[in-house]
Write a protein that holds these residues in place. Structure first.
Motif, PDB file in Angstrom:
ATOM      1  N   SER A 116     -19.059  48.579  21.438  1.00  0.00           N
ATOM      2  CA  SER A 116     -19.939  49.733  21.600  1.00  0.00           C
ATOM      3  C   SER A 116     -21.343  49.300  22.004  1.00  0.00           C
ATOM      4  O   SER A 116     -21.725  48.139  21.819  1.00  0.00           O
ATOM      5  CB  SER A 116     -20.009  50.529  20.292  1.00  0.00           C
ATOM      6  N   THR A 118     -24.004  50.151  20.572  1.00  0.00           N
ATOM      7  CA  THR A 118     -24.751  49.830  19.357  1.00  0.00           C
ATOM      8  C   THR A 118     -24.537  48.373  18.966  1.00  0.00           C
ATOM      9  O   THR A 118     -25.491  47.647  18.655  1.00  0.00           O
ATOM     10  CB  THR A 118     -24.303  50.741  18.200  1.00  0.00           C
ATOM     11  N   ASP A 230     -28.420  54.804  22.368  1.00  0.00           N
ATOM     12  CA  ASP A 230     -28.056  53.979  21.224  1.00  0.00           C
ATOM     13  C   ASP A 230     -28.569  52.554  21.303  1.00  0.00           C
ATOM     14  O   ASP A 230     -29.090  52.007  20.323  1.00  0.00           O
ATOM     15  CB  ASP A 230     -26.539  53.992  21.002  1.00  0.00           C
TER      16      ASP A 230
END
Length: 290
Positions: A116, A118, A230
């Motif tokens: 991801s 993040t 993010d």
């Protein structure tokens, strides 16, 4: 019942399968758009009564230095992401398409895409912290590089863009590899007979035939760069002093950090309009050329 009426009956029955999706989109997407537009004309902290202020939220935004910095950062993200998201994966795809170890290279370059944004941001933030690469440079005799690079205004923006490109290389590379393998070999063979080779072959023959794939990658990079949130939040939270914010991050902070929901809605409306206008002209010019 005649065959025509029976066919019409089944024809309308087919639409029942998409009714749930249409209802979900209408309730949670379209209604949200109108509510956000409505909210942008009010001053509201989420608790007290809404106060109608008209276009004052929009006026305040364009008089806010932080918002203008956010707009500039977003434009930097858009331009650099669109360029690097095409050039880097395309070069890699050209280099490994005929390699005997293409499967290995695919896995290696696709790995960042599997994690991801993040997690990718956390990895990069750790590497660039004062205990990561800067500390290694200090050990190697370069103390001037031993600093927190993510705390340097505008330098951190370019670092985060490179992080986004690193995570998007895998998918874009696979798209280009697929496009290269599906190219008709007849024009390439004709060009070889005419004496074309090397760089001339790619610029005059192969790249024009890859245009549909390039357009897809460009549009993906365009949309992703406008809505990036993010990785920025994990790496810098828009700092230092809000110098690395983009419009998506400004929208979040105005709404949920400073409880200025009207101002946050105004940022969302501006961002949506910009995306729609830019996407419209890109798609229109693409189909016009075709």
């Amino acid at each position: 019942m005649t065959a025509a009426k029976k066919k019409k009956k089944y024809y309308w029955r087919d639409y029942l399968y998409i009714v749930p999706a249409v209802v979900m989109i209408g309730v949670f997407f379209i209604s949200s758009i109108f509510y956000t537009l409505h909210l942008s004309f009010f001053e509201w902290d989420g608790f007290s009564e809404k106060i109608f202020v008209g276009f004052q939220n929009y006026i305040n935004l364009f008089q806010d230095q932080n918002f203008l910095i956010s707009v500039m950062n977003t434009l930097i993200w858009v331009v650099l992401s669109m360029v690097t998201s095409v050039l880097v994966p395309l070069v890699i795809a050209i280099m490994i398409t005929r390699s005997s170890a293409i499967t290995l290279f695919k896995n290696v370059f696709y790995f960042p895409t599997a994690i991801s944004a993040t997690v990718g941001g956390m990895i990069m933030a750790t590497l660039l912290s004062t205990y990561g690469l800067p500390q290694i440079f200090a050990w190697l005799g370069h103390p001037e590089l031993a600093r927190d690079w993510l705390a340097i205004p505008y330098v951190n923006t370019f670092i985060m863009i490179l992080t986004g490109v690193w995570q998007g290389i895998g998918l874009n590379m696979l798209l280009f590899i697929s496009g290269i393998k599906n190219i008709d070999t007849a024009p390439i063979e004709a060009a070889q007979i005419e004496g074309a080779s090397g760089l001339k072959m790619y610029t005059k023959v192969i790249l024009p035939m890859l245009k549909p794939t390039i357009i897809v990658v460009l549009l993906m990079a365009l949309v992703n760069s406008f809505k990036v949130f993010d990785s920025i939040w994990v790496m810098t939270k828009g700092g230092p002093y809000r110098t690395s914010e983009t419009l998506a991050l400004t929208m979040y902070e105005e709404s949920f950090i400073y409880n200025r929901f009207g101002s946050g809605a105004a940022v969302a409306v501006v961002l949506t309009i910009v995306i729609l206008v830019v996407s419209y002209f890109n798609v229109r010019n693409t189909f016009k050329e075709d």
